[in-house]
Design an enzyme around this catalytic site. Structure first.
Site, PDB file in Angstrom:
ATOM      1  N   HIS A   1     -12.334   3.558  -0.625  1.00  0.00           N
ATOM      2  CA  HIS A   1     -12.411   2.584   0.475  1.00  0.00           C
ATOM      3  C   HIS A   1     -13.127   1.310   0.015  1.00  0.00           C
ATOM      4  CE1 HIS A   1     -12.449   6.137   3.557  1.00  0.00           C
ATOM      5  NE2 HIS A   1     -11.211   5.689   3.422  1.00  0.00           N
TER       6      HIS A   1
ATOM      7  N   ASN B   1       0.877  -1.174   0.000  1.00  0.00           N
ATOM      8  CA  ASN B   1       0.000   0.000   0.000  1.00  0.00           C
ATOM      9  C   ASN B   1       0.914   1.223   0.000  1.00  0.00           C
ATOM     10  OD1 ASN B   1      -1.788   2.039   0.523  1.00  0.00           O
ATOM     11  ND2 ASN B   1      -2.671   1.120   2.361  1.00  0.00           N
TER      12      ASN B   1
ATOM     13  N   ARG C   1     -11.114  16.583   6.249  1.00  0.00           N
ATOM     14  CA  ARG C   1     -11.862  16.965   5.036  1.00  0.00           C
ATOM     15  C   ARG C   1     -13.288  17.364   5.384  1.00  0.00           C
ATOM     16  NH1 ARG C   1     -10.504  11.514   2.536  1.00  0.00           N
ATOM     17  NH2 ARG C   1      -8.252  11.641   2.258  1.00  0.00           N
TER      18      ARG C   1
ATOM     19  N   ARG D   1      -2.386  -1.990  -3.656  1.00  0.00           N
ATOM     20  CA  ARG D   1      -3.550  -1.135  -3.500  1.00  0.00           C
ATOM     21  C   ARG D   1      -3.362   0.061  -4.430  1.00  0.00           C
ATOM     22  NH1 ARG D   1      -5.301   2.749   1.516  1.00  0.00           N
ATOM     23  NH2 ARG D   1      -7.298   3.338   0.610  1.00  0.00           N
TER      24      ARG D   1
ATOM     25  N   GLU E   1      -8.426  -4.528   5.095  1.00  0.00           N
ATOM     26  CA  GLU E   1      -8.215  -4.259   3.672  1.00  0.00           C
ATOM     27  C   GLU E   1      -7.082  -5.102   3.096  1.00  0.00           C
ATOM     28  OE1 GLU E   1      -8.490  -0.078   5.019  1.00  0.00           O
ATOM     29  OE2 GLU E   1      -9.136   0.354   2.983  1.00  0.00           O
TER      30      GLU E   1
END
Ligand code: ADP
Length: 409
Positions: free
Chosen positions: A187, A14, A248, A98, A391
């Site tokens: 995601h 990742n 965010r 990823r 993940e």
């Protein structure tokens, strides 16, 4: 562990803008053999932390300047090598990468060849901070092991099943199509893993289960999953849209951008930085860590209280919206750092939604555990669940399945 000679290990990479996280898994028993992190790549003092998990080995750490992702990959492979697990190992079946953005083209895990890599690189304008690191990670791993299947697993892919009326923005179609402007969602590996695991927890077939997944980490997104397929999600062209996040803003009137440009004289880059880095919980109260926010609320801090209230209000709006999108909801599922750990967030997110059949049981909700679990009272019309995300395991599963398929498609 797999028997020697049958490669069943998958290295999951990742690669972020200044870090590489990695895990090595043996897919025969889905056992984690090692994990690690290289961080602050490109800075004066980078750090590699490596943890061998299978051999019960000691955590190893080194601090030195690591100039770029290529160097980071070489170092992490050397670290894996010390336990005979490096990129050269014949037991390695594939590397799973990823990749943040799959654009409209990549709707599932994809074996990387030169053409695929070029297409992933073409998507850099859609994710300028993350996609270049993903490309470098793939390129370096291919250089190190050209014979090994390299699989790209896209953060957007699970959302590719959204119907057009959910993914298309209501703007001029020609302009949108010319610049690939639409909702993609992110995601995705987490939403895929968690929605499937939630169906298992309910003892139902995924094809017959409707869930709302709330992935609440530093970044946060909601998805509506009907019968195992995503039908709507809160993140859009980029991960900025939707829920209130650590830094965010989530949903905002786009005219705020014009207003700030005209009235405050801010540049596009300045507004980009404001909405992505200086907004959300951090912008509202100065902290983006939910633990710290809860601590401040306990001390009576008004800004922290308001930030929490805005965060929870947005969650409730999305639960309501996705209940309407799905028609029938079997479970609302919380995951990621905040979703798995912050009982107060789960309670606040469903507060007042009894009319939708939603409630949490205070005692169940207070339990801390790494296991998937129900936190709603017995007999609830809609289950409320906590399902820890994984993940890396999902990427490893998808990678291994594709790499070991006879036709390689
Ligand atoms: P990401 O992968 O997006 O960086 P994570 O899923 O690891 O994020 O979530 C990180 C966030 O989880 C932290 O910023 C913090 O707000 C929250 N978090 C972690 N542990 C706890 C906890 N025990 N209680 C409340 N919030 C927590």
């Amino acid at each position: 562990m797999s028997t020697p000679g049958t490669p069943a290990r998958v290295l999951v990479l990742n690669s972020g803008s200044s870090s590489v996280k990695y895990q090595l898994l043996d897919m025969a028993g889905e056992e984690r053999l090692a994990s690690g992190l290289v961080e602050r790549i490109g800075e004066r003092s980078s750090r590699l932390v490596h943890t061998p998990l299978a051999a019960g080995g000691e955590r190893r750490e080194r601090t030195e300047r690591i100039a770029d992702h290529t160097r980071a990959l070489r170092l992490l492979s050397a670290e894996l090598d010390k336990d005979g697990l490096g990129l050269d190992s014949p037991e390695l079946a594939a590397v799973g990468h990823r990749v943040v953005h799959g654009g409209p083209r990549f709707t599932g895990p994809t074996l990387v060849d030169d053409g695929v890599l070029a297409q992933i690189e073409e998507l850099v304008p859609l994710a300028p901070l993350h996609q270049p690191a993903n490309v470098t990670g793939i390129r370096t791993a291919r250089e190190m092991r050209p014979d090994l299947p390299q699989v790209a697993v896209f953060d957007t892919a699970f959302h590719a099943t959204m119907p057009e009326h959910a993914y298309r923005y209501a703007i001029d179609t020609a302009t949108a199509d010319a610049h690939l402007v639409r909702r993609y969602g992110f995601h995705g590996t987490s939403h895929a893993y968690v929605s499937r695991r939630a169906a298992e927890l309910l003892g139902r077939a995924p094809e017959d289960t409707n869930v709302i997944v709330l992935h609440l980490g530093n970044g946060a997104s909601a998805s509506a999953v009907a019968g195992g397929r995503c039908v709507d999600t809160s993140m859009g062209l980029t991960p900025l849209e939707g829920l209130v996040m650590g830094t965010r803003s989530g949903d905002i009137d786009p005219a705020v951008v014009f207003h700030l440009a005209r009235v405050a004289g801010m540049s596009v880059d300045g507004i980009d930085e404001l909405l992505n880095k200086r907004s959300g919980l951090s912008g509202l109260c100065g902290d983006n860590d939910m633990r710290e926010i809860r601590r401040r609320i306990d001390e009576g801090d008004r800004a922290a209280e308001l930030a929490f209230a805005i965060y929870a209000h947005r969650l409730r709006k999305y639960i309501g919206a996705y209940a309407a999108v799905l028609g029938r909801v079997d479970a609302v599922v919380f995951t990621a750092g905040v979703g798995e750990n912050a009982a107060e967030v789960r309670e606040a997110a469903v507060a007042g939604l009894e009319g939708f059949g939603l409630a949490v049981d205070a005692a169940r909700n207070a339990v801390r555990s790494d296991e998937p679990r129900l936190v709603s009272p017995d007999g609830s019309r809609v289950a409320v669940a906590v399902v820890p995300t994984d993940e890396e395991l999902e990427i490893a599963r998808q990678t291994f399945a594709l790499a070991t398929r006879e036709d390689g498609q």
